[in-house]
Structures are given as structure tokens and as C-alpha cells.
Enzyme design. Structure first.
Site, PDB file in Angstrom:
ATOM      1  N   ARG A 166       0.026   6.810   7.226  1.00  0.00           N
ATOM      2  CA  ARG A 166       0.237   6.831   5.772  1.00  0.00           C
ATOM      3  C   ARG A 166      -0.202   8.163   5.168  1.00  0.00           C
ATOM      4  O   ARG A 166       0.245   8.550   4.105  1.00  0.00           O
ATOM      5  CB  ARG A 166      -0.566   5.710   5.101  1.00  0.00           C
ATOM      6  CG  ARG A 166      -0.087   4.299   5.435  1.00  0.00           C
ATOM      7  CD  ARG A 166      -0.754   3.304   4.497  1.00  0.00           C
ATOM      8  NE  ARG A 166      -0.667   1.931   4.952  1.00  0.00           N
ATOM      9  CZ  ARG A 166       0.343   1.105   4.699  1.00  0.00           C
ATOM     10  NH1 ARG A 166       1.374   1.521   4.001  1.00  0.00           N
ATOM     11  NH2 ARG A 166       0.333  -0.136   5.135  1.00  0.00           N
ATOM     12  N   PHE A 222      13.751   4.389  10.819  1.00  0.00           N
ATOM     13  CA  PHE A 222      12.417   3.920  10.455  1.00  0.00           C
ATOM     14  C   PHE A 222      11.546   5.138  10.196  1.00  0.00           C
ATOM     15  O   PHE A 222      11.295   5.938  11.093  1.00  0.00           O
ATOM     16  CB  PHE A 222      11.806   3.043  11.546  1.00  0.00           C
ATOM     17  CG  PHE A 222      10.549   2.381  11.094  1.00  0.00           C
ATOM     18  CD1 PHE A 222      10.603   1.202  10.352  1.00  0.00           C
ATOM     19  CD2 PHE A 222       9.312   2.941  11.362  1.00  0.00           C
ATOM     20  CE1 PHE A 222       9.441   0.598   9.899  1.00  0.00           C
ATOM     21  CE2 PHE A 222       8.136   2.339  10.905  1.00  0.00           C
ATOM     22  CZ  PHE A 222       8.209   1.167  10.179  1.00  0.00           C
ATOM     23  N   VAL A 223      11.109   5.282   8.963  1.00  0.00           N
ATOM     24  CA  VAL A 223      10.371   6.488   8.579  1.00  0.00           C
ATOM     25  C   VAL A 223       8.896   6.192   8.320  1.00  0.00           C
ATOM     26  O   VAL A 223       8.526   5.073   7.964  1.00  0.00           O
ATOM     27  CB  VAL A 223      11.002   7.163   7.334  1.00  0.00           C
ATOM     28  CG1 VAL A 223      12.330   7.800   7.687  1.00  0.00           C
ATOM     29  CG2 VAL A 223      11.185   6.165   6.191  1.00  0.00           C
ATOM     30  N   LYS A 263       0.812  -1.194   0.000  1.00  0.00           N
ATOM     31  CA  LYS A 263       0.000   0.000   0.000  1.00  0.00           C
ATOM     32  C   LYS A 263       0.859   1.263   0.000  1.00  0.00           C
ATOM     33  O   LYS A 263       0.410   2.341  -0.361  1.00  0.00           O
ATOM     34  CB  LYS A 263      -0.878   0.034   1.264  1.00  0.00           C
ATOM     35  CG  LYS A 263      -1.765  -1.162   1.449  1.00  0.00           C
ATOM     36  CD  LYS A 263      -2.500  -1.025   2.808  1.00  0.00           C
ATOM     37  CE  LYS A 263      -3.247  -2.293   3.136  1.00  0.00           C
ATOM     38  NZ  LYS A 263      -3.800  -2.235   4.516  1.00  0.00           N
ATOM     39  N   GLY A 264       2.103   1.129   0.433  1.00  0.00           N
ATOM     40  CA  GLY A 264       2.934   2.285   0.738  1.00  0.00           C
ATOM     41  C   GLY A 264       3.213   3.239  -0.413  1.00  0.00           C
ATOM     42  O   GLY A 264       3.459   4.430  -0.194  1.00  0.00           O
ATOM     43  N   GLU A 307       7.988   2.254  -6.059  1.00  0.00           N
ATOM     44  CA  GLU A 307       8.125   1.746  -4.689  1.00  0.00           C
ATOM     45  C   GLU A 307       8.320   2.914  -3.729  1.00  0.00           C
ATOM     46  O   GLU A 307       8.886   3.954  -4.107  1.00  0.00           O
ATOM     47  CB  GLU A 307       9.319   0.773  -4.663  1.00  0.00           C
ATOM     48  CG  GLU A 307       9.629   0.126  -3.339  1.00  0.00           C
ATOM     49  CD  GLU A 307       8.530  -0.769  -2.766  1.00  0.00           C
ATOM     50  OE1 GLU A 307       7.422  -0.262  -2.537  1.00  0.00           O
ATOM     51  OE2 GLU A 307       8.805  -1.955  -2.519  1.00  0.00           O
ATOM     52  N   ASP A 308       7.861   2.742  -2.503  1.00  0.00           N
ATOM     53  CA  ASP A 308       8.045   3.797  -1.506  1.00  0.00           C
ATOM     54  C   ASP A 308       9.471   3.814  -0.969  1.00  0.00           C
ATOM     55  O   ASP A 308      10.112   4.855  -0.885  1.00  0.00           O
ATOM     56  CB  ASP A 308       7.028   3.648  -0.356  1.00  0.00           C
ATOM     57  CG  ASP A 308       6.945   2.228   0.202  1.00  0.00           C
ATOM     58  OD1 ASP A 308       7.703   1.345  -0.260  1.00  0.00           O
ATOM     59  OD2 ASP A 308       6.114   1.992   1.097  1.00  0.00           O
ATOM     60  N   ASP A 333      14.745  -1.311   1.195  1.00  0.00           N
ATOM     61  CA  ASP A 333      15.476  -1.552   2.425  1.00  0.00           C
ATOM     62  C   ASP A 333      16.469  -2.697   2.168  1.00  0.00           C
ATOM     63  O   ASP A 333      17.555  -2.469   1.645  1.00  0.00           O
ATOM     64  CB  ASP A 333      14.419  -1.871   3.496  1.00  0.00           C
ATOM     65  CG  ASP A 333      14.976  -1.997   4.890  1.00  0.00           C
ATOM     66  OD1 ASP A 333      15.918  -1.279   5.216  1.00  0.00           O
ATOM     67  OD2 ASP A 333      14.455  -2.821   5.669  1.00  0.00           O
TER      68      ASP A 333
HETATM   69  P1  5GP Z   1      12.723  -4.705   1.488  1.00  0.00           P
HETATM   70  O1  5GP Z   1      12.217  -5.962   0.868  1.00  0.00           O
HETATM   71  O2  5GP Z   1      13.487  -3.812   0.550  1.00  0.00           O
HETATM   72  O3  5GP Z   1      13.485  -4.968   2.760  1.00  0.00           O
HETATM   73  O4  5GP Z   1      11.442  -4.004   2.032  1.00  0.00           O
HETATM   74  C1  5GP Z   1      10.816  -2.917   1.541  1.00  0.00           C
HETATM   75  C2  5GP Z   1       9.547  -2.725   2.336  1.00  0.00           C
HETATM   76  O5  5GP Z   1       9.817  -2.695   3.746  1.00  0.00           O
HETATM   77  C3  5GP Z   1       8.931  -1.383   2.013  1.00  0.00           C
HETATM   78  O6  5GP Z   1       8.055  -1.461   0.908  1.00  0.00           O
HETATM   79  C4  5GP Z   1       8.226  -1.044   3.323  1.00  0.00           C
HETATM   80  O7  5GP Z   1       6.946  -1.658   3.338  1.00  0.00           O
HETATM   81  C5  5GP Z   1       9.069  -1.705   4.406  1.00  0.00           C
HETATM   82  N1  5GP Z   1      10.003  -0.726   5.022  1.00  0.00           N
HETATM   83  C6  5GP Z   1      11.344  -0.725   4.952  1.00  0.00           C
HETATM   84  N2  5GP Z   1      11.875   0.315   5.631  1.00  0.00           N
HETATM   85  C7  5GP Z   1      10.836   1.005   6.146  1.00  0.00           C
HETATM   86  C8  5GP Z   1      10.730   2.208   6.931  1.00  0.00           C
HETATM   87  O8  5GP Z   1      11.695   2.880   7.316  1.00  0.00           O
HETATM   88  N3  5GP Z   1       9.464   2.607   7.241  1.00  0.00           N
HETATM   89  C9  5GP Z   1       8.349   1.919   6.870  1.00  0.00           C
HETATM   90  N4  5GP Z   1       7.177   2.411   7.238  1.00  0.00           N
HETATM   91  N5  5GP Z   1       8.406   0.792   6.121  1.00  0.00           N
HETATM   92  C10 5GP Z   1       9.641   0.341   5.757  1.00  0.00           C
END
Ligand code: 5GP
Length: 176
Positions: free
Chosen positions: A164, A151-152, A42-43, A98-99, A102
Site C-alpha cells: 500500500r 491486478f494493480v 483502507k485503499g 475510492e481507489d 472493479d
Molecule cells: P468492486 O466492488 O468495484 O468490485 O471492488 C472494488 C474493490 O476491489 C476495491 O476497493 C479494491 O479493494 C478491490 N480491487 C479491485 N481491483 C483491484 C486491483 O486491481 N488491485 C487491488 N489491490 N484491489 C482491487
């Protein structure tokens, strides 16, 4: 809601500037292509909604929801498509919106799946990137902001499904 914010990391104005900059570049790069903006729910909803209105090209939009097994602090690394829906990407030039990236697990899975399903091209556009946290390599083609390992929340990003709707990106104030 401001009392739940430790500090503002990226202001509404800065987000707007980044969206315009990226949209301009996408408009140049995708002339004559069959562009699909693939939004990861959803992000990425606010980012995709703002971005698509500034891209001056014919395009279509589609959405995916992904599940990553594990909990808030632990991810098993296994990502799957939720709801059994896979977007029709064959022959399309897919731009994933993508938002935040990570570990990179989500997008490395998604990019690979789309190439397997016959996409003509797959590129990645992310508003935020935490490069220091990467476990799987992901090529970021369009980037809003590189950020530190915080963590944002806000502008689509949640904490326990809340925040959100903040129009900026902030750092959550945790209770003592
Ligand atoms: P990845 O697979 O790259 O580790 O994960 C990406 C997903 O992790 C993002 O789409 C998001 O949902 C979540 N995520 C990673 N870092 C953050 C953060 O700092 N804040 C929030 N709210 N979600 C995060």
C-alpha cells in the site's frame, strides 16, 4: 520492493497530475456546498489525503470500511458496512473517494445506502476504473485513469495487505 513489481503502470508524477486536475474540478463544482469527502478504507487513504489538501474549499472528512463476502477471486456480491459505523450524511453533499472500481458492487451499494440515509447528493471520485469488469452500473463523476483488467498494487492498493505504501501504481510480479 521494486523486485516484486512486474512493471510500473502509473508513475508518481502522473498520480500527482491527476490529483491536481480532479481537485481543481471539485473546487469549482462544490463552491457553496456542504462537502464531505467520504473515504473508503483502507485503499483510498493516500488518494484522499493528497486530494483533500488540494481542494480549496471548506470540507469535512469521514471514513467507512466495507466488507464484501467471498475471497480474493470470488465475491458473493453482498457488501456490508463494517464496524457498525454509518457516517452522518443527512443533508450533506457526499463525494465518495475510492481507489479503484472493479465490478461496481461496492460503490453501487454505498451510493444507494447514502441516498437512503438522506444525503443531499452523492458523487463518485475514483483514481482508477476498470470499466470492462463492471457488473453493476456506477456513474463515475471524477476519474484519474481508466485501466485494463490487470491486478494493480501501490498508492493504497494492496496484495495481501502489502504494497500500500508504494508511491506509484504497478503490476505485481507473481511467483512462477
Ligand atoms: P468492486 O466492488 O468495484 O468490485 O471492488 C472494488 C474493490 O476491489 C476495491 O476497493 C479494491 O479493494 C478491490 N480491487 C479491485 N481491483 C483491484 C486491483 O486491481 N488491485 C487491488 N489491490 N484491489 C482491487
Amino acid at each position: 520492493m521494486a523486485e516484486h513489481i512486474e512493471s510500473v503502470m502509473i508513475t508518481t508524477e502522473q498520480i500527482k497530475e491527476a490529483v491536481s486536475r480532479i481537485a481543481k474540478q471539485v473546487t469549482e463544482d462544490y463552491k457553496g456546498k456542504d462537502l464531505v469527502l467520504l473515504t473508503v478504507l483502507k485503499g483510498s487513504l493516500p488518494f484522499a489525503a493528497d486530494l483533500m489538501r488540494e481542494i480549496d474549499l471548506p470540507l469535512t472528512v469521514d471514513f467507512v470500511r466495507l466488507s464484501s463476502y467471498g475471497n480474493l477471486s470470488y465475491s458473493s456480491g453482498k457488501v456490508t458496512m463494517r464496524d457498525g459505523y454509518f457516517p452522518p450524511v443527512e443533508g450533506k453533499d457526499v463525494l465518495v473517494v475510492e481507489d479503484i472500481i472493479d465490478t461496481g458492487l461496492t460503490l453501487s451499494y454505498l451510493s444507494e445506502e447514502m441516498m437512503n440515509k438522506g444525503a443531499a447528493s452523492v458523487k463518485i471520485c475514483t483514481l482508477l476504473n476498470k470499466a470492462a469488469r463492471r457488473e453493476k452500473p456506477v456513474k463515475v463523476d471524477y476519474l484519474g485513469f481508466e485501466i485494463e483488467n490487470e491486478f494493480v498494487i501501490g498508492y493504497g492498493l494492496d496484495y495481501d495487505e502489502r504494497y500500500r505504501n508504494l508511491p506509484y501504481i504497478g503490476i505485481l510480479k507473481l511467483d512462477d
